[in-house]
Design a protein around this motif. Structure first.
Motif, short mmCIF file in Angstrom:
data_model
loop_
_atom_site.label_atom_id
_atom_site.label_comp_id
_atom_site.label_asym_id
_atom_site.label_seq_id
_atom_site.Cartn_x
_atom_site.Cartn_y
_atom_site.Cartn_z
N ILE A 8 -8.82 5.16 1.89
CA ILE A 8 -7.48 4.81 1.43
C ILE A 8 -6.43 5.50 2.30
CG2 ILE A 8 -5.82 5.12 -0.46
CD1 ILE A 8 -8.20 4.75 -2.40
N LYS A 12 -3.50 3.86 4.59
CA LYS A 12 -2.12 4.25 4.33
C LYS A 12 -1.44 4.74 5.60
CE LYS A 12 -0.97 8.15 2.27
NZ LYS A 12 -0.78 9.21 1.26
N ALA A 46 -11.76 0.91 -0.86
CA ALA A 46 -10.38 1.30 -0.55
C ALA A 46 -9.44 0.10 -0.68
CB ALA A 46 -10.30 1.88 0.85
N LEU A 50 -6.31 -0.31 -3.29
CA LEU A 50 -4.94 -0.55 -2.81
C LEU A 50 -4.42 -1.90 -3.30
CD1 LEU A 50 -5.30 0.88 0.79
CD2 LEU A 50 -3.93 1.83 -1.07
#
Length: 224
Positions: A8, A12, A46, A50
């Protein structure tokens, strides 16, 4: 750090660095997993996480895209969490409203255009002379949401809208049980509108504080 959390964080960072921007399609799963040094299972977890918080949009048969990342979209998750609040926390939501709404009202008094102020007047005057409780609460919500939007700050507006759900039941309860609730709401909304229309932010801030604090004070007594 857990493997999924690391995945994640890497996605990001791609967004924060500008490598991925709103609307961009992510590379193919195999390519992205290899590039980030992740297993495909970790990458899938992930992406799923998200997507749940509206950072990514998984389109079956098309691919995975970065969403618009607009505050309203990203704060939808917070709205969901707030809707799960316990009744004994409702006063805390009013305390937050008492901090945020007067600030938004003062900002609206500075920035709302004549056309936006006219829209606010229409909302104010659309409340029937003898409304039902549902009509009163719906008008109250619309009035405050329009002011929050008029603040010009989309993040602040989204926060205020997120607080609407947890306080709606208290607003209905007040309308049903407090004598003069309709007259007080109409009087205070009018005062807030007039302060905004006159572009007097300090006065608008004061009236908004009186308005929210009045409901909060009534609720404290009712719960006691």
């Amino acid at each position: 750090m857990a493997v999924t959390d690391a995945a994640i964080d890497k996605i990001k960072q791609m967004i924060l660095s500008g490598e991925l921007t709103p609307g961009d399609r992510l590379p193919k799963e195999a390519d992205l997993a290899e590039r980030l040094g992740l297993s495909r299972n970790s990458l899938r977890e992930a992406v799923r996480a998200l997507a749940l918080i509206n950072v990514l949009d998984v389109r079956q048969g098309d691919g995975t895209y970065v969403t618009s990342l607009e505050p309203r979209l990203l704060l939808d998750t917070m709205s969901f969490v707030l809707d799960l609040h316990r009744d004994d926390t409702v006063l805390q939501f009013f305390e937050v409203r008492r901090i945020l709404e007067p600030a938004a009202t003062a900002m609206a008094a500075r920035s709302m255009t004549d056309a936006e102020i006219e829209e606010l007047r229409v909302i104010l005057e659309s409340l029937p002379a003898s409304p039902t409780i549902e009509e009163l609460v719906a008008n109250d919500l619309e009035f405050h949401q329009r002011i929050a939007l008029g603040s010009g700050n989309s993040v602040l507006c989204s926060f205020i809208e997120s607080l609407s759900g947890p306080t709606t039941r208290a607003r209905i309860w007040r309308g049903l049980t407090q004598e003069g609730a309709l007259d007080k709401t109409r009087e205070q909304h009018t005062a807030i509108y007039e302060a905004i229309a006159a572009h007097q932010p300090d006065l608008a801030h004061s009236w908004a504080t009186v308005h929210v604090a009045g409901v909060e004070s009534w609720l404290r007594k009712a719960l006691a």
